[in-house]
Design an enzyme around this catalytic site. Structure first.
Site: not given
Ligand code: IPM
Ligand code: MG
Length: 353
Positions: A138, A248, A244, A220, A188
């Site tokens: 970001y 959601d 983020d 994942d 990851k």
């Protein structure tokens, strides 16, 4: 407590109004707080040209806490990036050093049917996502779109230093200590070095918290496990980008993103409190938005920045009562419940207080 109130854009204005009415009701009961308004996002661009203008910076820096509605809308998507509402949001997070984003996903029993997952998968769900908020891709440099060798190239940089990882690690472990003492760190590391460092540092931090069980999961797999068996999680800690996305996803387990509050804290528990959802331009101004995520954010504000657990619980209990009484905004409505608008929902919470 000095509170900087930022309604923002779209439904932000309507839902903040209800949260402020709830706080006013507590004020008339003796809670001491001052609220001052300022602009953030598209509304600020319209009046000053900047999404995080100086007057807002001043107020936000001086306040003990910031209560935010939502920012953004299609009207501003055409502007150059530095003037976009989202830049205002990222700007205030960085400016106030709000590196620890707490996003609880709690399923209220009354809403078990509002989730798109089977009730037995989600009933009793109570997880906390701890998202790092001021680093990662970001904010990483270099970034941008440039022409190189006659071709356009887009570039962003995923970057964390060990101090940034360590401090969010401590917040996550401390949160886990107050809950079921299980922390899952998401990375990851099979592909990305940044997140190999993330995993290494989390393992180091774990030494200070022998009572917390630390596990690791690739992002994942975590995305898959969240919809397969979400109740295996207690606290999840992850970087800005993965957080983020996963937050959601977690929100939908609870039936509606319209229910989820969040807190973004600095080192001293100064914080900004906002619903996890956006400005929902499609329903803005219609009086149908769900104000509960914002009202619950105000409760988190009293808990973390106000150190007033009793007042926070009072708001949370009022929300539970209203749901138990069958009142629902459109996003959580189902057959057999009463559909209400934004204002009516606010009225009901105040009555239940
Ligand atoms: C969030 C939002 C923001 C983010 C956007 C609006 C910049 O999606 O708070 O999750 O990506 O952090
Ligand atoms: Mg998001």
């Amino acid at each position: 407590m000095k509170i900087c109130v930022l309604p923002g854009d779209g439904i932000g204005v309507e839902i903040i109004a209800e949260a402020v009415r709830v706080l006013d009701a507590l004020k008339s009961d003796g809670l001491k707080m001052e609220m001052e308004y300022a602009e953030l996002g598209g509304c600020a661009v319209d009046s000053t040209g900047s999404p995080y203008p100086e007057a807002t910076q001043k107020l936000a820096r001086e306040a003990d806490a910031v209560l935010l509605g939502a920012v953004g809308g299609p009207k501003w998507d055409v502007l150059p990036r530095p003037q976009r509402p989202e830049r205002g949001l990222l700007g205030i997070r960085k400016d106030l050093n709000l590196f620890a984003n707490l996003r609880p996903a709690v399923l209220y029993p009354e809403l078990a049917n509002a989730s798109s997952l089977k009730p037995e998968i989600v009933s009793g769900l109570d997880i906390l996502i701890v998202r790092e908020l001021t680093g990662d891709i970001y904010f990483g440099e270099p970034r941008g779109i440039a022409v190189e060798d006659g071709k356009r190239v887009g570039r962003n940089t995923m970057i964390y230093n060990e101090d940034e990882i360590r401090r969010i690690g401590h917040v996550a472990f401390k949160s886990a200590q107050k809950r079921n003492k299980k922390l899952c760190s998401v990375d990851k590391m099979n592909v990305l070095e940044t997140t190999q460092l993330w995993r290494d540092v989390m393992i180091e931090v774990a030494k200070d918290y022998p009572d917390v069980e630390l596990s690791h999961m690739l992002v994942d797999n975590a995305a898959m496990q969240l919809v397969r068996a979400p109740k295996q999680f207690d606290v999840v800690v992850t970087g800005n980008m993965f957080g983020d996305i996963l937050s959601d996803e977690a929100s939908m387990l609870t039936g509606s993103i319209g229910m989820l509050p969040s807190a973004s804290l600095d080192q001293n528990n100064k914080g900004m409190y906002e619903p996890c959802h956006g400005s929902a331009p499609d329903i803005a101004g219609k009086g149908v938005a769900n104000p509960l995520a914002t009202i619950l954010s105000a409760a988190m504000m009293l808990r973390y920045s106000g150190n007033n657990e009793a007042a926070a619980v009072r708001i949370e209990n009022a929300v539970k009562k209203v749901l138990a009484a069958g009142l629902r905004t459109g996003d959580i409505w189902e057959e057999g419940t009463k559909r209400v608008g934004t204002r009516e929902m606010g009225d009901a919470v105040i009555a239940a207080l």
